[in-house]
Design a protein around this motif. Structure first.
Motif, PDB file in Angstrom:
ATOM      1  N   ALA A 281       0.847  -1.193   0.000  1.00  0.00           N
ATOM      2  CA  ALA A 281       0.000   0.000   0.000  1.00  0.00           C
ATOM      3  C   ALA A 281       0.879   1.238   0.000  1.00  0.00           C
ATOM      4  O   ALA A 281       1.955   1.275   0.613  1.00  0.00           O
ATOM      5  N   LEU A 282       0.417   2.265  -0.742  1.00  0.00           N
ATOM      6  CA  LEU A 282       1.037   3.584  -0.750  1.00  0.00           C
ATOM      7  C   LEU A 282      -0.069   4.585  -0.447  1.00  0.00           C
ATOM      8  O   LEU A 282      -1.132   4.561  -1.086  1.00  0.00           O
ATOM      9  N   ALA A 283       0.157   5.456   0.563  1.00  0.00           N
ATOM     10  CA  ALA A 283      -0.926   6.358   0.978  1.00  0.00           C
ATOM     11  C   ALA A 283      -0.369   7.705   1.409  1.00  0.00           C
ATOM     12  O   ALA A 283       0.760   7.803   1.920  1.00  0.00           O
ATOM     13  N   HIS A 284      -1.217   8.729   1.203  1.00  0.00           N
ATOM     14  CA  HIS A 284      -0.931  10.066   1.718  1.00  0.00           C
ATOM     15  C   HIS A 284      -2.263  10.643   2.201  1.00  0.00           C
ATOM     16  O   HIS A 284      -3.216  10.759   1.432  1.00  0.00           O
ATOM     17  N   ASP A 285      -2.359  10.967   3.496  1.00  0.00           N
ATOM     18  CA  ASP A 285      -3.623  11.441   4.053  1.00  0.00           C
ATOM     19  C   ASP A 285      -3.649  12.938   4.314  1.00  0.00           C
ATOM     20  O   ASP A 285      -4.471  13.438   5.077  1.00  0.00           O
ATOM     21  N   GLY A 286      -2.740  13.663   3.689  1.00  0.00           N
ATOM     22  CA  GLY A 286      -2.666  15.108   3.906  1.00  0.00           C
ATOM     23  C   GLY A 286      -1.599  15.492   4.902  1.00  0.00           C
ATOM     24  O   GLY A 286      -1.096  16.619   4.896  1.00  0.00           O
ATOM     25  N   LYS A 287      -1.233  14.547   5.784  1.00  0.00           N
ATOM     26  CA  LYS A 287      -0.188  14.794   6.774  1.00  0.00           C
ATOM     27  C   LYS A 287       0.926  13.760   6.691  1.00  0.00           C
ATOM     28  O   LYS A 287       2.096  14.099   6.762  1.00  0.00           O
TER      29      LYS A 287
ATOM     30  N   ASP B  40       3.695   0.624   2.648  1.00  0.00           N
ATOM     31  CA  ASP B  40       3.615  -0.610   3.430  1.00  0.00           C
ATOM     32  C   ASP B  40       3.705  -1.810   2.519  1.00  0.00           C
ATOM     33  O   ASP B  40       3.244  -1.776   1.368  1.00  0.00           O
ATOM     34  N   GLY B  41       4.288  -2.881   3.060  1.00  0.00           N
ATOM     35  CA  GLY B  41       4.354  -4.132   2.329  1.00  0.00           C
ATOM     36  C   GLY B  41       4.321  -5.304   3.288  1.00  0.00           C
ATOM     37  O   GLY B  41       4.773  -5.188   4.445  1.00  0.00           O
ATOM     38  N   SER B  42       3.766  -6.435   2.833  1.00  0.00           N
ATOM     39  CA  SER B  42       3.723  -7.612   3.696  1.00  0.00           C
ATOM     40  C   SER B  42       3.728  -8.881   2.865  1.00  0.00           C
ATOM     41  O   SER B  42       3.298  -8.888   1.706  1.00  0.00           O
ATOM     42  N   TYR B  43       4.227  -9.942   3.485  1.00  0.00           N
ATOM     43  CA  TYR B  43       4.275 -11.268   2.875  1.00  0.00           C
ATOM     44  C   TYR B  43       3.867 -12.254   3.967  1.00  0.00           C
ATOM     45  O   TYR B  43       4.485 -12.288   5.050  1.00  0.00           O
ATOM     46  N   THR B  44       2.843 -13.045   3.705  1.00  0.00           N
ATOM     47  CA  THR B  44       2.340 -13.973   4.717  1.00  0.00           C
ATOM     48  C   THR B  44       2.091 -15.319   4.074  1.00  0.00           C
ATOM     49  O   THR B  44       1.389 -15.428   3.056  1.00  0.00           O
ATOM     50  N   ASP B  45       2.695 -16.365   4.657  1.00  0.00           N
ATOM     51  CA  ASP B  45       2.379 -17.721   4.226  1.00  0.00           C
ATOM     52  C   ASP B  45       1.761 -18.463   5.400  1.00  0.00           C
ATOM     53  O   ASP B  45       1.435 -17.861   6.437  1.00  0.00           O
ATOM     54  N   LYS B  46       1.605 -19.766   5.298  1.00  0.00           N
ATOM     55  CA  LYS B  46       0.889 -20.503   6.323  1.00  0.00           C
ATOM     56  C   LYS B  46       1.642 -20.556   7.654  1.00  0.00           C
ATOM     57  O   LYS B  46       1.037 -20.827   8.697  1.00  0.00           O
ATOM     58  N   ASP B  47       2.955 -20.272   7.623  1.00  0.00           N
ATOM     59  CA  ASP B  47       3.732 -20.379   8.855  1.00  0.00           C
ATOM     60  C   ASP B  47       4.284 -19.050   9.353  1.00  0.00           C
ATOM     61  O   ASP B  47       4.477 -18.877  10.556  1.00  0.00           O
ATOM     62  N   THR B  48       4.569 -18.124   8.441  1.00  0.00           N
ATOM     63  CA  THR B  48       5.270 -16.899   8.828  1.00  0.00           C
ATOM     64  C   THR B  48       4.647 -15.683   8.160  1.00  0.00           C
ATOM     65  O   THR B  48       3.906 -15.796   7.181  1.00  0.00           O
TER      66      THR B  48
ATOM     67  N   TYR C  94       5.942 -11.471   7.143  1.00  0.00           N
ATOM     68  CA  TYR C  94       6.924 -10.396   7.122  1.00  0.00           C
ATOM     69  C   TYR C  94       6.184  -9.114   6.753  1.00  0.00           C
ATOM     70  O   TYR C  94       5.311  -9.115   5.883  1.00  0.00           O
ATOM     71  N   SER C  95       6.533  -8.016   7.387  1.00  0.00           N
ATOM     72  CA  SER C  95       5.902  -6.745   7.040  1.00  0.00           C
ATOM     73  C   SER C  95       6.910  -5.620   7.215  1.00  0.00           C
ATOM     74  O   SER C  95       7.853  -5.726   8.010  1.00  0.00           O
ATOM     75  N   GLY C  96       6.700  -4.565   6.464  1.00  0.00           N
ATOM     76  CA  GLY C  96       7.569  -3.400   6.556  1.00  0.00           C
ATOM     77  C   GLY C  96       6.792  -2.124   6.302  1.00  0.00           C
ATOM     78  O   GLY C  96       5.738  -2.145   5.656  1.00  0.00           O
ATOM     79  N   ARG C  97       7.304  -1.015   6.822  1.00  0.00           N
ATOM     80  CA  ARG C  97       6.600   0.255   6.668  1.00  0.00           C
ATOM     81  C   ARG C  97       7.620   1.393   6.658  1.00  0.00           C
ATOM     82  O   ARG C  97       8.545   1.423   7.483  1.00  0.00           O
ATOM     83  N   LEU C  98       7.417   2.318   5.725  1.00  0.00           N
ATOM     84  CA  LEU C  98       8.187   3.562   5.674  1.00  0.00           C
ATOM     85  C   LEU C  98       7.176   4.699   5.739  1.00  0.00           C
ATOM     86  O   LEU C  98       6.243   4.768   4.934  1.00  0.00           O
ATOM     87  N   ALA C  99       7.337   5.576   6.736  1.00  0.00           N
ATOM     88  CA  ALA C  99       6.369   6.658   6.938  1.00  0.00           C
ATOM     89  C   ALA C  99       7.097   7.961   7.192  1.00  0.00           C
ATOM     90  O   ALA C  99       8.152   7.998   7.843  1.00  0.00           O
TER      91      ALA C  99
END
Length: 635
Positions: free
Chosen positions: A215-221, A226-234, A236-241
């Motif tokens: 996801a890429l977002a800008h709410d005015g402020k 954001d990015g994520s990878y999810t499988d049945k066991d694990t 991973y997620s990341g965020r730059l803000a």
């Protein structure tokens, strides 16, 4: 022929068996009678047994009807042929109007103050208006339409105006969902509080169940990626803000036993922070966890913390090492252990070193089982005062409890202070004693309290204060009270010897003489070396014309033989239910009016202490005394 009303009542009670019932009517009573029943059902009818009002036959799929009652918890209706139908119940209003064979308008108003109006063709929505309204700062209105695409995919477009706690937003949005539901995409463009706002996001579920999302977002402020990878066991997620407060990069990893997070950020003041957390569930079922953070200010100062914890079903341990921006370093930890006996032991330790090199901290311990509780404390504060103390309690087999506490303090200047307390408490009595050492005096004291049922109680206390310089003071107090349904009696004694030599006593009794008639008597005596001895003796008679008013005639004579009398009318907020209310509410009436006479021509009114002082009053001389009147209104 049977009464048609009774036949209709049977049909209403068995609507699921309509066809069978009408077939039986047709075969046994003929078509003419059956048509009479149908005609009668079209009229409005009331059923007390079913708690409903009805017209028509709700079980006829082609006929019109109206029914409102307890079973529906609201109302339900349909015109013949189904051109206009709907329900109104605890979930809201839902109604449909058919404009032709294929088209209809479907409206819904929910109990959450939301609503929709949709245009439908062959039962499928072709577009709708929607909205909700809760207040002038919480509402939304808009329009949306869902488009069918190849392969069963859908695209939903929306235009909306929303006002809420996060501000005002006007936006155009689109949401895509593949036919198999495994791929989604969302996008929006708009204005939030006068500034551009937009977002784009998507997710895809692979054949093995793995989900990839971004996801890429800008709410005015804030602008965020954001990015994520999810499988049945694990997962991973990341965020730059980034916003006006700074920039942050964070990430996380999680599986069924492990959780790890990390963060790197720089705020608007130029402080850079690196931190993270981790936790691991062991095969034994225990959990270990930790957290670390390191910050560097724009001026080059380093500060941060390191924390760790261990926990299983019986044991809990924590540890902390930190340094704050002021340069104080802290090392601390806690621990608790549940023993096989069911008892729990615990402890905590804390050590600080200030930027100036001063050490201070504390050491605490505890033990607790079903009968016994013990705590201990050793500490030293920043000013150099050292404290050693503890508490303890133990429940005896007879249900009584022994309790005590002790504390000893030594100031940086070498001054010792502290206290030692102990008590014995059972269901009827309490005995306690204490020794207190203050900065310049020592006090020793003890007390005893005993109850005999709900009616009689006695308490006594003695103490002696001995200053390091000067004369000491011994004090003794005793209080006795008896309370029954028709009498309340109390006696208080005080005495002192030393710096002040004095003795005092006061007592009172209030009793019900007859229904709505009460009498009271009271007296007091006080004598102190070097002061005038005082005494009072008084009596009263109270009549309650109704449950919230009272008329009282009272008189008192003091040590000089001076007489004061009072006639007082009280209006109470609550009902007067007996002598307890008369005795307890003498001074807190909602409205009080009085007229009194005193042989004393100056000074206060002696009866004010017992019956309340007026907010507004006046007096006038009368012979050798004075006449007084007053009013008190409690707001």
């Amino acid at each position: 022929m049977p009464d048609t009303k009774k036949v209709i009542a049977i049909i209403d009670g068995h609507r699921g068996e309509r066809d069978a019932l009408f077939a039986m009517l047709q075969s046994s009573l003929g078509n003419a009678y059956t048509q009479q029943v149908v005609a009668q059902m079209d009229k409005l009818r009331l059923s007390i047994d079913r708690k409903e009002i009805a017209a028509g036959d709700p079980s006829n799929p082609d006929g019109g009807f109206f029914v409102a009652g307890a079973e529906q918890q609201g109302a339900k209706w349909r015109t013949a042929g189904g051109g206009f139908s709907g329900t109104a119940d605890k979930d809201g209003l839902d109604t449909t109007v058919k404009t032709n064979e294929h088209d209809a308008i479907h409206a819904h108003v929910g109990k959450d103050q939301s609503g929709t109006i949709a245009y439908e063709r062959d039962g499928k929505s072709q577009g709708e208006l929607f909205g909700h309204y809760k207040s002038g700062t919480d509402y939304e209105a808009g329009a949306r339409k869902t488009w069918g695409l190849d392969g069963g995919s859908t695209l939903t477009t929306t235009a909306s105006h929303q006002v809420g706690a996060n501000g005002t937003t006007d936006a155009l949005t689109g949401a895509y969902k593949s036919g198999d539901g495994k791929t989604t995409a969302d996008g929006s463009l708009g204005v939030k509080d006068g500034q551009f706002a937009g977002s784009a996001s998507g997710s895809h579920t692979r054949a093995d169940g793995t989900v990839i999302a971004g996801a890429l977002a800008h709410d005015g402020k804030t602008t965020s990626l954001d990015g994520s990878y999810t499988d049945k066991d694990t997962s991973y997620s990341g965020r730059l803000a980034h916003d006006d407060q700074g920039t942050t990069l964070s990430g996380a990893y999680k599986d069924k036993d492990t959780s790890i997070t990390g963060r790197l950020g720089r705020d608007a003041q130029g402080t850079t922070t690196l931190g993270g957390t981790a936790s691991q569930e062991l095969k034994s079922g225990a959990t270990v966890s930790g957290a670390a953070e390191l910050s560097r200010s724009q001026a080059g100062q380093y500060y941060g913390s390191l924390d760790g914890a261990y926990k299983d079903k019986d044991t809990s341990l924590t540890g902390h090492l930190g340094r704050d921006l002021a340069g104080t370093t802290t090392l601390s930890g806690t621990g608790s252990q549940e023993l096989k006996s069911g008892a729990t032991i615990g402890g905590a330790a804390e050590l600080h070193r200030s930027a100036a090199g001063q050490y201070y901290g504390s050491l605490d311990g505890s033990y607790k089982d079903k009968d016994t509780s013990l705590t201990g404390h050793l500490g030293r504060d920043l000013e150099g005062t050292t404290t050693l103390g503890g508490t303890g309690s133990h429940k005896l087999q007879n249900g009584a409890t022994l309790a005590g506490s002790a504390e000893l303090q030594r100031s940086a200047a070498g001054l010792y202070t502290g206290h030692l307390d102990g008590s014995y408490t059972d269901k009827d009595s309490k005995i306690d004693g204490s020794i207190v050492r203050g900065a310049d005096s020592t006090t020793i004291g003890g007390g005893y309290t005993r109850k005999w049922g709900d009616e009689l109680s006695l308490s006594a206390r003695a103490s002696h204060l001995q200053p390091d310089h000067g004369q000491g003071q011994s004090t003794f107090t005793m209080s006795e009270q008896y309370k029954s349904g028709k009498m309340i009696q109390g006696l208080d004694l005080t005495a002192g010897h030393g710096a002040r030599d004095y003795i005092g006593a006061k007592g009172s009794i209030d009793a019900q003489l007859a229904p709505n008639l009460y009498a009271g008597a009271y007296g007091s005596f006080a004598a102190e070396s070097g002061k005038q001895t005082t005494a009072q003796l008084g009596a009263s008679l109270t009549f309650t014309p109704n449950e919230k008013t009272a008329l009282t005639l009272a008189g008192v004579i003091d040590e000089h033989g001076t007489i004061e009398t009072r006639l007082q009318y009280d209006v109470f907020k609550s009902k007067i239910n007996g002598v307890s209310d008369i005795a307890g509410h003498k001074k807190d009436a909602l409205v009080s009016l009085f007229l009194s006479y005193s042989q004393q021509t100056g000074g206060g009114r002696s009866l004010d202490d017992r019956y309340g002082a007026p907010k507004y009053g006046t007096s006038t001389p009368a012979g050798g005394g004075q006449v007084m009147a007053g009013i008190k209104i409690a707001f």
